[in-house]
Design a protein around this motif. Structure first.
Motif, short mmCIF file in Angstrom:
data_model
loop_
_atom_site.label_atom_id
_atom_site.label_comp_id
_atom_site.label_asym_id
_atom_site.label_seq_id
_atom_site.Cartn_x
_atom_site.Cartn_y
_atom_site.Cartn_z
N UNK A 152 15.18 50.57 29.67
CA UNK A 152 14.55 51.89 29.58
C UNK A 152 15.65 52.92 29.38
N UNK A 153 15.76 53.44 28.18
CA UNK A 153 16.82 54.40 27.89
C UNK A 153 16.47 55.81 28.37
N UNK A 154 15.16 56.15 28.39
CA UNK A 154 14.73 57.51 28.76
C UNK A 154 13.55 57.44 29.72
N UNK A 155 13.41 58.47 30.54
CA UNK A 155 12.22 58.55 31.40
C UNK A 155 11.09 59.25 30.64
N UNK A 156 9.97 59.45 31.34
CA UNK A 156 8.79 60.02 30.69
C UNK A 156 9.01 61.46 30.24
N UNK A 157 9.98 62.13 30.85
CA UNK A 157 10.26 63.53 30.49
C UNK A 157 11.35 63.65 29.41
N UNK A 158 11.87 62.51 28.96
CA UNK A 158 12.87 62.54 27.91
C UNK A 158 14.30 62.56 28.38
N UNK A 159 14.53 62.44 29.69
CA UNK A 159 15.90 62.40 30.21
C UNK A 159 16.50 61.02 29.97
N UNK A 160 17.76 61.00 29.65
CA UNK A 160 18.47 59.73 29.46
C UNK A 160 18.68 59.08 30.84
N UNK A 161 18.23 57.82 31.01
CA UNK A 161 18.37 57.16 32.31
C UNK A 161 19.12 55.83 32.21
N UNK A 162 19.04 55.16 31.07
CA UNK A 162 19.80 53.92 30.84
C UNK A 162 19.69 52.95 32.01
N UNK A 163 18.48 52.54 32.31
CA UNK A 163 18.25 51.58 33.38
C UNK A 163 17.62 50.31 32.81
N UNK A 164 17.66 49.26 33.60
CA UNK A 164 17.06 47.98 33.21
C UNK A 164 16.11 47.56 34.32
N UNK A 165 14.87 47.28 33.95
CA UNK A 165 13.87 46.84 34.92
C UNK A 165 13.83 45.32 34.98
N UNK A 166 13.82 44.78 36.20
CA UNK A 166 13.78 43.34 36.42
C UNK A 166 12.51 42.95 37.17
N UNK A 167 12.08 41.73 36.98
CA UNK A 167 10.97 41.18 37.75
C UNK A 167 11.39 41.09 39.23
N UNK A 168 10.46 41.30 40.16
CA UNK A 168 10.84 41.20 41.58
C UNK A 168 11.50 39.88 41.96
N UNK A 169 11.18 38.80 41.24
CA UNK A 169 11.80 37.52 41.56
C UNK A 169 13.31 37.57 41.35
N UNK A 170 13.76 38.35 40.36
CA UNK A 170 15.20 38.51 40.14
C UNK A 170 15.85 39.13 41.37
N UNK A 171 15.24 40.17 41.89
CA UNK A 171 15.80 40.84 43.07
C UNK A 171 15.74 39.92 44.30
N UNK A 172 14.70 39.10 44.38
CA UNK A 172 14.63 38.12 45.47
C UNK A 172 15.81 37.15 45.39
N UNK A 173 16.09 36.67 44.22
CA UNK A 173 17.21 35.74 44.03
C UNK A 173 18.54 36.41 44.36
N UNK A 174 18.72 37.63 43.85
CA UNK A 174 19.97 38.34 44.09
C UNK A 174 20.15 38.68 45.57
N UNK A 175 19.09 39.14 46.21
CA UNK A 175 19.19 39.52 47.62
C UNK A 175 19.51 38.31 48.49
N UNK A 176 18.84 37.20 48.23
CA UNK A 176 19.08 35.99 49.03
C UNK A 176 20.51 35.52 48.83
#
Length: 545
Positions: A74-98
């Motif tokens: 996601x390069x921009x938010x709904x208002x047009x601001x540059x955010x440069x973020x990457x969304x991951x499935x919750x399972x990815x965060x589960x793996x990383x956290x564990x």
């Protein structure tokens, strides 16, 4: 009332293999258990036992989810601001956290004691079997710690990278107790040849601070809290730490251009990035960028070897599990001697890969206080990284064939392993780079050569193919410089002898089968073992029934 299905109902499920998930990856792996004790990490056995159960259960299931739902940029938010973020499935965060909580990225740093690197290697090996993509940010976070510790001003970064905490929020690190780190080395015009980098680092008023302008063609783990990058400063190629967020909380000046559409490694994101005057902090001296990150490179190459060995192990376990339950021509697959030959050959290869990787981990562990082990780690890492990583694609394909068509569909894990198999031979220096590195070490570092020969010589004296091959190697090395065109041939021979030596010194019951099938003869496909080998005994060792 009849219990028979109606005459038009043909879908009766029979002769199917039960699901693999739910196995304990530590309890299943006798070779790993023995290697952990042998290489000095018995103190950590309880943690490894616990993580093996997680890896074969919850993490194994999460791995499928994390790969079905790929990361989204996601390069921009709904208002047009540059955010440069990457969304991951919750399972990815589960793996990383564990993983982060249990020390996959930092056990050797936040609990420093003899055997720490071996235990951390075993954790990484177990985790990689459940899900390989998350191993990328975990490996980089682990390997960056000793680099960051070179700069007292970056102690907080090093401590939080090593800490057993995972926090995926996009915040400055002052607001987090645990962080992850990535890397940005490769540029469009060159990969391994970093001398051609064009990204510039312009000094700012404060000492050690720079402004980055340029690009990276492969920017690994783009949702990390910071990245180690190489750029051209006035004094030459320099290592710098570039944070995602500045201390004030403002987003740093970089743009994620796109995510790479990769063959595998789907759970994790890789990206392309443009630096637009991004703030960074120098690590090490100007012009000494490669020397600054050399320890990081060695640690990531060890993890490439561990990852390749882990992929072999999981592919073998899947194939053997299938063969013990599937019936053909009146008996179980594993009871057919030709299938048993193939599976036994895979088991021998897998144990050799695991044993070598854990031996190198011990050398890394001992390197700070034992010069001979440091020298051995330096050359054995390159040898093992080349050979073990090269063996994986054919290995996984053979395991797929054991499952037949079931090994070619996504409900099984084999397609994911097959896509993953080539990565470790490419990442952190391709096969040619590793072989040239070995040639340099042999020609310029007498301690590395001597440490290698010492290791090999400890396993001779029984005569036969091993002793003959080692003597031929001594003659070749004594003759002087090896031609570049012969580098792969030499390193392959070194790797096979080194694996044989490790197995012999470990007292593995597979050692002589390895010597017979790999040292006495070379080449060929899996499943060409002598018919008089104890197939059933070797397979019982490889995976409990």
């Amino acid at each position: 009332m009849s219990s028979q299905p109606p005459p038009f109902e043909t879908h009766v499920v029979d002769n199917q293999v039960p699901p693999f998930g739910g196995r304990d990856l530590w309890q299943d792996d006798l070779a790993l258990q023995q290697a952990v004790v042998r290489e000095g990490a018995a103190f950590f056995s309880a943690e490894l036992r616990h993580y093996g159960a997680l890896a074969g259960g919850d993490l194994y299931r999460a791995g499928f989810e994390a790969n079905r739902q790929r990361p989204q940029l996601r390069t921009h938010d709904a208002q047009g601001h540059r955010i440069d973020t990457v969304d991951f499935h919750p399972a990815y965060h589960q793996l990383m956290a564990t993983a982060k909580t249990h020390g996959v990225a930092g056990l050797s740093w936040h609990r420093p004691r003899p055997g720490g690197h071996v235990a951390r290697a075993a954790l990484s090996y177990l985790h990689h079997q459940a899900e390989a993509g998350t191993s990328c940010p975990l490996t980089m976070t682990h390997a960056a710690v000793p680099v960051l510790r070179q700069e007292p001003a970056l102690a907080d970064w090093a401590d939080k990278a090593a800490a057993p905490f995972y926090d995926p929020r996009d915040l400055p690190i002052g607001d987090k107790v645990g962080i992850t780190l990535g890397m940005g080395m490769t540029e469009k015009q060159g990969g391994s040849d970093v001398r051609g980098h064009t990204t510039t680092a312009t000094p700012l008023a404060a000492d050690g601070e720079y402004s980055l302008v340029g690009h990276k063609w492969f920017f690994s783990a783009p949702m990390s809290d910071g990245w180690l990058v190489l750029a051209q400063a006035p004094g030459g190629l320099t290592c710098l730490l570039m944070p995602r967020r500045l201390p004030c909380g403002r987003r740093n000046a970089f743009h994620l251009m796109r995510l790479k559409d990769k063959l595998g490694d789907w759970a994790n994101a890789s990206s392309e990035v443009e630096f637009c005057g991004a703030w960074a902090r120098r690590v090490g001296e100007e012009g000494r960028g490669v020397a600054t990150i050399i320890e990081m490179v060695m640690l990531t190459r060890l993890d490439c070897m561990l990852g390749a060995a882990a992929e072999m192990r999981m592919a073998l376990a899947q194939a053997l599990h299938h063969a013990r339950h599937r019936r053909t021509f009146g008996k179980r697959l594993v009871e057919h001697t030709l299938m048993a030959n193939v599976l036994t050959d895979l088991a021998i290869e897998s144990e050799a890969a695991t044993s070598l990787a854990m031996r190198v981990a011990r050398a890394v562990d001992a390197a700070p206080t034992q010069p001979a082990e440091a020298a051995f780690a330096r050359i054995a890492t390159a040898i093992g990284k080349f050979w073990v990583c090269k063996r994986v694609p054919a290995f996984v394909n053979e395991a797929q064939e054991c499952l037949g068509g079931a090994g070619y569909v996504e409900e099984s894990m084999l397609p994911r392993l097959y896509r993953q198999a080539p990565l470790n031979s490419i990442w952190e220096g391709s096969g040619n780079v590793q072989c040239l590195d070995v040639l340099r070490a042999l020609a310029r570092e007498p301690r590395a050569l001597q440490a290698l020969l010492d290791e090999l010589q400890q396993a001779e004296g029984q005569g036969g193919a091993y002793d003959a091959a080692l003597e031929a190697l001594r003659v070749q090395l004594a003759a002087g410089e090896v031609a570049e065109a012969d580098a792969r041939s030499l390193v392959a021979r070194l790797a096979v002898l080194l694996q044989a030596a490790v197995l012999r010194k470990a007292g593995s019951p597979l050692a002589e089968a390895f010597v017979q099938s790999r040292v006495a003869r070379s080449g060929g496909v899996y499943g060409q073992l002598p018919a008089d080998l104890p197939f059933a005994g070797i397979l019982a060792r490889a995976l409990p029934a």
